[in-house]
Design a protein around this motif. Structure first.
Motif, mmCIF file in Angstrom:
data_model
loop_
_atom_site.group_PDB
_atom_site.id
_atom_site.type_symbol
_atom_site.label_atom_id
_atom_site.label_comp_id
_atom_site.label_asym_id
_atom_site.label_seq_id
_atom_site.Cartn_x
_atom_site.Cartn_y
_atom_site.Cartn_z
ATOM 1 N N LYS A 268 -3.002 89.784 57.751
ATOM 2 C CA LYS A 268 -1.698 90.452 57.782
ATOM 3 C C LYS A 268 -1.600 91.599 56.775
ATOM 4 C CE LYS A 268 0.915 86.414 59.344
ATOM 5 N NZ LYS A 268 2.071 85.513 59.043
ATOM 6 N N PHE A 269 -2.519 91.620 55.855
ATOM 7 C CA PHE A 269 -2.480 92.678 54.831
ATOM 8 C C PHE A 269 -3.894 93.167 54.561
ATOM 9 C CE2 PHE A 269 -3.155 93.739 50.317
ATOM 10 C CZ PHE A 269 -2.402 94.899 50.256
ATOM 11 N N GLY A 270 -3.992 94.473 54.461
ATOM 12 C CA GLY A 270 -5.271 95.075 54.107
ATOM 13 C C GLY A 270 -5.039 96.259 53.188
ATOM 14 N N TYR A 271 -6.083 96.643 52.494
ATOM 15 C CA TYR A 271 -5.933 97.791 51.597
ATOM 16 C C TYR A 271 -7.230 98.584 51.529
ATOM 17 C CZ TYR A 271 -8.611 95.412 47.903
ATOM 18 O OH TYR A 271 -9.603 94.793 47.184
ATOM 19 N N LYS A 272 -7.058 99.869 51.245
ATOM 20 C CA LYS A 272 -8.187 100.747 50.956
ATOM 21 C C LYS A 272 -7.990 101.279 49.548
ATOM 22 C CE LYS A 272 -9.113 102.179 55.720
ATOM 23 N NZ LYS A 272 -9.238 103.329 56.667
ATOM 24 N N PHE A 273 -9.013 101.118 48.759
ATOM 25 C CA PHE A 273 -8.928 101.457 47.340
ATOM 26 C C PHE A 273 -10.021 102.462 47.031
ATOM 27 C CE2 PHE A 273 -9.496 100.921 42.801
ATOM 28 C CZ PHE A 273 -8.231 100.617 42.323
ATOM 29 N N HIS A 274 -9.629 103.717 46.796
ATOM 30 C CA HIS A 274 -10.623 104.750 46.518
ATOM 31 C C HIS A 274 -10.422 105.273 45.099
ATOM 32 C CE1 HIS A 274 -13.366 108.094 47.037
ATOM 33 N NE2 HIS A 274 -12.424 108.909 46.597
ATOM 34 N N SER A 275 -11.444 105.131 44.272
ATOM 35 C CA SER A 275 -11.387 105.602 42.891
ATOM 36 C C SER A 275 -12.458 106.650 42.664
ATOM 37 C CB SER A 275 -11.585 104.445 41.909
ATOM 38 O OG SER A 275 -11.733 104.933 40.587
ATOM 39 N N ALA A 276 -12.018 107.807 42.149
ATOM 40 C CA ALA A 276 -12.954 108.876 41.789
ATOM 41 C C ALA A 276 -13.179 108.912 40.285
ATOM 42 C CB ALA A 276 -12.410 110.220 42.274
ATOM 43 N N VAL A 277 -12.872 107.804 39.616
ATOM 44 C CA VAL A 277 -13.009 107.720 38.157
ATOM 45 C C VAL A 277 -14.462 107.455 37.782
ATOM 46 C CG1 VAL A 277 -12.313 106.441 36.086
ATOM 47 C CG2 VAL A 277 -10.637 106.917 37.889
ATOM 48 N N SER A 278 -15.013 108.274 36.924
ATOM 49 C CA SER A 278 -16.401 108.107 36.483
ATOM 50 C C SER A 278 -16.495 107.018 35.414
ATOM 51 C CB SER A 278 -16.929 109.422 35.908
ATOM 52 O OG SER A 278 -16.246 109.746 34.692
ATOM 53 N N SER A 309 3.583 91.939 57.371
ATOM 54 C CA SER A 309 2.225 92.470 57.479
ATOM 55 C C SER A 309 2.264 93.937 57.097
ATOM 56 C CB SER A 309 1.680 92.312 58.908
ATOM 57 O OG SER A 309 2.458 93.069 59.821
ATOM 58 N N GLY A 310 1.105 94.439 56.664
ATOM 59 C CA GLY A 310 1.076 95.841 56.258
ATOM 60 C C GLY A 310 -0.242 96.198 55.629
ATOM 61 N N SER A 311 -0.382 97.478 55.306
ATOM 62 C CA SER A 311 -1.593 97.952 54.654
ATOM 63 C C SER A 311 -1.230 99.051 53.658
ATOM 64 C CB SER A 311 -2.593 98.487 55.681
ATOM 65 O OG SER A 311 -2.056 99.610 56.356
#
Length: 392
Positions: A268-278, A309-311
């Motif tokens: 019911k829940f999903g996530y996308k986690f994008h980090s450009a931290v070095s 539900s959600g993302s």
């Protein structure tokens, strides 16, 4: 006729005035002490101490002894003199003492309670600015002498030093009180933040999730959930007293929290986690207590706004000396506030935490919300951003 003082008497007078002010703790107490001693030790008839009101450009009578002082610490019919007007106002404007032998010959003379024929007025200069004026009058012409002027100027210097010291001590006390107040508010904020992140509702759901995994035979998920939860709790408690934390630690916190909720809302829940931290940037410090509450806010609104539900899409990067975090999610129902209200009463929101930190610590944390409606699809896209300054 006024008497003449020997050098020894001159010194004794200054010592007396100096000792007399030792126990005075405010400018007003000092002024009353000065006025009283001018009468008792120097034999003057009337003494008034003025303070400068810079805002209104006036001299204000603050202390007196003699006819203007019928009762202790009371001035009869106090007057206000514009800076530059009268003999006293002129002394204040030009920071220069005046000795008037016959006031009837000086058109600047201002009658207060009654006309007197001799006047001596000396400015009190504190930290390079005229703070006030000592003004003494006598009914006899030619009463005041150059020696009186020299004594009063010496007394004015002594009192200026005392006033400067009183101001410095008061400023130190106020600074200390301000720092104590800030520390109390910061502690309250940290408690609020901890309460928000470790609220009973969250812990109750976490325990229920672990129980669910165990009873359904999903022991692997139960162990994973318990391990992730313990990391969160250890992080919250371990960093509770810190004002700043590393970016890397905060990003791990966000991932742990999102992982927990992803397991809880399986399917019911999903996530996308994008980090450009070095790796280098991950060691940098940012204000504590914000990203945990921020992440929780985004997730709960994403789930509850979409009927369970959600993302969420989260992007993180270091830009221009700040850690910029952007979260995107869709909203169908738009009623998250009502759903969250019951168990979030008396808990600080992440926006309130930001406002308080900015006020108390001057961090300059920036926040922004944007809502875009897609009427044809019955949806809204919500964008929430926060920019945290890198502190070192």
């Amino acid at each position: 006729m006024a008497r003449t003082y020997t050098n020894s008497e001159f010194e004794d007078i200054l010592i007396y005035f100096t000792n007399s002010i030792l126990g005075q703790n405010t400018e007003e107490e000092i002024a009353w002490d000065l006025a009283k001693n001018c009468i008792s030790k120097l034999g003057f008839e009337d003494c008034v101490v003025y303070f400068v009101d810079e805002h209104n450009e006036l001299l204000v009578q603050k202390a007196a002894y003699g006819p203007k002082n019928p009762q202790e610490f009371e001035i009869s019919d106090p007057i206000f003199i514009p800076i530059g007007k009268g003999i006293t106002g002129s002394a204040a404007k030009h920071a220069r003492s005046e000795l008037i032998h016959d006031t009837s010959l000086d058109e600047r003379y201002i009658v207060d309670d009654k006309r007197r024929f001799s006047e001596i007025t000396v400015p009190v200069i504190v930290d390079g600015k005229v703070f006030g004026v000592i003004d003494c009058e006598h009914s006899e012409k030619n009463f005041f002498t150059r020696q009186h002027l020299k004594i009063l100027e010496a007394i004015a210097s002594i009192y200026a030093v005392k006033i400067s010291k009183v101001r410095a001590e008061r400023a130190a006390r106020e600074k200390e009180q301000h720092l104590l107040s800030i520390q109390k508010e910061l502690l309250a904020l940290k408690i609020q933040a901890l309460r928000t992140q470790m609220n009973p509702h969250f812990l109750f759901n976490a325990i229920n999730s672990i129980q669910f995994f165990i009873t359904t035979g999903e022991r692997k998920y139960a162990l994973l959930y318990l391990t992730t939860l313990s990391r969160l709790i250890r992080y919250y408690l371990g960093n509770f007293e810190q004002d700043t934390v590393s970016i890397g630690e905060e990003l791990n916190l966000m991932r742990h929290y999102l992982d927990l909720q992803s397991m809880r809302y399986t399917g019911k829940f999903g996530y996308k986690f994008h980090s450009a931290v070095s790796d280098y940037e991950a060691a940098m410090k940012i204000p504590n207590m914000i990203l945990g509450s921020f992440t929780e806010h985004v997730l709960e609104n994403a789930v509850f706004d979409n009927e369970g539900s959600g993302s969420v899409k989260i992007k993180i990067a270091v830009q221009n000396g700040n850690l910029k975090v952007t979260a995107l999610y869709t909203s169908a129902a738009g009623n998250a506030k009502n759903r969250l209200m019951n168990y979030r009463q008396n808990m600080a929101t992440w926006e309130e935490q930001v406002d308080l930190l900015n006020r108390l610590k001057g961090f300059g944390i920036k926040k922004r919300k944007h809502l875009r409606h897609l009427a044809a699809k019955g949806l809204s896209i919500k964008k929430v951003q926060i920019s945290l300054p890198i502190t070192d």
